[in-house]
Design a protein around this motif. Structure first.
Motif, PDB file in Angstrom:
ATOM      1  N   CYS A 102     -18.334  -5.451  44.767  1.00  0.00           N
ATOM      2  CA  CYS A 102     -17.045  -5.838  44.172  1.00  0.00           C
ATOM      3  C   CYS A 102     -17.229  -6.661  42.907  1.00  0.00           C
ATOM      4  O   CYS A 102     -18.040  -7.573  42.870  1.00  0.00           O
ATOM      5  N   SER A 103     -16.444  -6.327  41.914  1.00  0.00           N
ATOM      6  CA  SER A 103     -16.359  -7.206  40.750  1.00  0.00           C
ATOM      7  C   SER A 103     -15.316  -8.273  41.066  1.00  0.00           C
ATOM      8  O   SER A 103     -14.573  -8.149  42.044  1.00  0.00           O
ATOM      9  N   ARG A 104     -15.273  -9.273  40.228  1.00  0.00           N
ATOM     10  CA  ARG A 104     -14.259 -10.310  40.419  1.00  0.00           C
ATOM     11  C   ARG A 104     -12.865  -9.686  40.448  1.00  0.00           C
ATOM     12  O   ARG A 104     -12.023 -10.047  41.241  1.00  0.00           O
ATOM     13  N   LYS A 105     -12.693  -8.723  39.552  1.00  0.00           N
ATOM     14  CA  LYS A 105     -11.403  -8.038  39.449  1.00  0.00           C
ATOM     15  C   LYS A 105     -11.076  -7.297  40.751  1.00  0.00           C
ATOM     16  O   LYS A 105      -9.944  -7.364  41.236  1.00  0.00           O
ATOM     17  N   ASP A 106     -12.103  -6.602  41.295  1.00  0.00           N
ATOM     18  CA  ASP A 106     -11.901  -5.892  42.571  1.00  0.00           C
ATOM     19  C   ASP A 106     -11.401  -6.860  43.634  1.00  0.00           C
ATOM     20  O   ASP A 106     -10.512  -6.537  44.424  1.00  0.00           O
ATOM     21  N   ILE A 107     -12.034  -8.030  43.670  1.00  0.00           N
ATOM     22  CA  ILE A 107     -11.686  -9.007  44.714  1.00  0.00           C
ATOM     23  C   ILE A 107     -10.274  -9.512  44.494  1.00  0.00           C
ATOM     24  O   ILE A 107      -9.470  -9.579  45.423  1.00  0.00           O
ATOM     25  N   GLU A 108      -9.982  -9.805  43.226  1.00  0.00           N
ATOM     26  CA  GLU A 108      -8.627 -10.295  42.919  1.00  0.00           C
ATOM     27  C   GLU A 108      -7.580  -9.265  43.324  1.00  0.00           C
ATOM     28  O   GLU A 108      -6.551  -9.591  43.900  1.00  0.00           O
ATOM     29  N   THR A 109      -7.884  -8.015  43.012  1.00  0.00           N
ATOM     30  CA  THR A 109      -6.940  -6.950  43.345  1.00  0.00           C
ATOM     31  C   THR A 109      -6.774  -6.848  44.852  1.00  0.00           C
ATOM     32  O   THR A 109      -5.667  -6.616  45.351  1.00  0.00           O
ATOM     33  N   ALA A 110      -7.908  -7.016  45.559  1.00  0.00           N
ATOM     34  CA  ALA A 110      -7.864  -6.893  47.017  1.00  0.00           C
ATOM     35  C   ALA A 110      -7.087  -8.039  47.654  1.00  0.00           C
ATOM     36  O   ALA A 110      -6.536  -7.906  48.731  1.00  0.00           O
ATOM     37  N   ILE A 111      -7.061  -9.153  47.010  1.00  0.00           N
ATOM     38  CA  ILE A 111      -6.321 -10.284  47.568  1.00  0.00           C
ATOM     39  C   ILE A 111      -4.891 -10.209  47.062  1.00  0.00           C
ATOM     40  O   ILE A 111      -4.577 -10.686  45.984  1.00  0.00           O
ATOM     41  N   GLU A 112      -4.077  -9.583  47.836  1.00  0.00           N
ATOM     42  CA  GLU A 112      -2.694  -9.379  47.384  1.00  0.00           C
ATOM     43  C   GLU A 112      -1.981 -10.705  47.206  1.00  0.00           C
ATOM     44  O   GLU A 112      -1.434 -10.994  46.152  1.00  0.00           O
ATOM     45  N   ALA A 113      -1.993 -11.483  48.262  1.00  0.00           N
ATOM     46  CA  ALA A 113      -1.294 -12.758  48.195  1.00  0.00           C
ATOM     47  C   ALA A 113      -2.075 -13.716  47.299  1.00  0.00           C
ATOM     48  O   ALA A 113      -3.169 -14.131  47.645  1.00  0.00           O
ATOM     49  N   ALA A 114      -1.551 -14.007  46.162  1.00  0.00           N
ATOM     50  CA  ALA A 114      -2.245 -14.923  45.253  1.00  0.00           C
ATOM     51  C   ALA A 114      -2.185 -16.331  45.824  1.00  0.00           C
ATOM     52  O   ALA A 114      -1.132 -16.914  45.964  1.00  0.00           O
TER      53      ALA A 114
END
Ligand code: GLU
Length: 296
Positions: A102-114
């Protein structure tokens, strides 16, 4: 018989010591002396891009000016890659570490609830476990600890508990709070968690005394100690020093380097944060007197 005690101060040479880091240094030194123990300095320079050339020597000099010198050889983490690799190999062999693509972006995308990001040191977003079951064609980037796999194989509770000597009973569900955390970063650098656990054990550290902003890392470190079959030291997290803006002092928010034109005065300010009485005769006297007072 005196108890066996080995303590340490483990600065990251990303800049000079500031008023906050001196409190942790002083507390760890005093606690070691109070227990008739050893005090070691370890330079935590694994995050090389953030390290400032020469800051390591400058920190050692600042400590010496304040009367604190490592009782054994100073250790540099940047020279210990082989040892960290062996620890990772052990975890991989046990099936407890896995590559993550996972890239940072992948992880951010995967974490729906910010979620609001914590400001604590060495803190990252909760990893949702995307690559736990496989890379799915992505190239391997980082290595992560499979927290649940460790806990179930060793029969450990999901909630890791420990007794902090100052903060009292502490607990964290590591999977929920941080998820499968990084052991080796995508850029190939060793993660703080792995390096600190391996080195605390390698140096026989029995007591960790450090700033309260690191308290939140303790549960992760305990899980990793258990995974590697290493002992868990006793922990004491010291009060943070707040800047004038009410935020904790850190190199990141531009805390000023220590003023060491009057080291005794600077030490007294650090001592005050630990609730210790002023002593203005000499550095030696002050350190001796504060050693007699208990930190907890
Ligand atoms: N080097 C770490 C830091 O400055 C502290 C490590 C520790 O005391 O566990 O953030």
């Amino acid at each position: 018989m005196a108890m066996r005690y080995t303590g340490r101060f483990a600065p990251s040479p990303t800049g000079l010591l500031h008023a906050g880091s001196l409190v942790a240094a002083l507390a760890s030194w005093l606690d070691a002396r109070a227990h008739g123990g050893q005090w070691l300095v370890r330079i935590e320079d694994v995050d090389t891009p953030r390290c400032v050339p020469g800051a390591d020597q400058a920190i050692l000099q600042q400590l010496a000016t304040c009367g604190m010198v490592s009782d054994g050889p100073v250790v540099w983490q940047s020279l210990r890659s082989d040892i960290y690799q062996r620890a990772l190999d052990t975890l991989v062999a046990r099936g407890w570490a896995y590559p993550c693509g996972c890239s940072r972006k992948d992880i951010e995308t995967a974490i729906e609830a910010a979620q609001a990001q914590s400001v604590a040191r060495h803190q990252a977003a909760v990893y949702p476990g995307t690559c736990r079951a496989g890379l799915n064609g992505k190239p391997a980037r980082a290595w992560r600890l499979n927290v649940r796999a460790v806990q179930s194989a060793l029969g450990l509770p999901l909630v890791t508990q420990w007794q902090d000597r100052r903060l009292g009973a502490q607990q964290q569900n590591v999977s929920e709070a941080v998820g499968d955390f990084v052991l080796r970063r995508a850029d190939g650098l060793w993660a703080y968690q792995l390096a600190v656990v391996v080195d605390d054990a390698a140096q026989g550290i029995t007591h960790v005394v450090r700033g309260e902003d690191l308290a939140d890392n303790t549960a992760r470190q305990i899980v990793l100690q258990q995974a590697l079959g290493l002992p868990t030291p006793q922990y004491l997290h010291t009060p943070l020093v707040m800047g004038e803006n009410g935020e904790k002092l850190s190199k990141q928010n531009g805390a000023e380097a220590l003023n060491l034109s009057d080291p005794l005065q600077t030490l007294n300010i650090a001592a005050q944060a630990l609730g210790l009485a002023r002593c203005t005769t000499s550095i030696e006297d002050a350190l001796r007197k504060w050693t007699q007072a208990s930190l907890t």
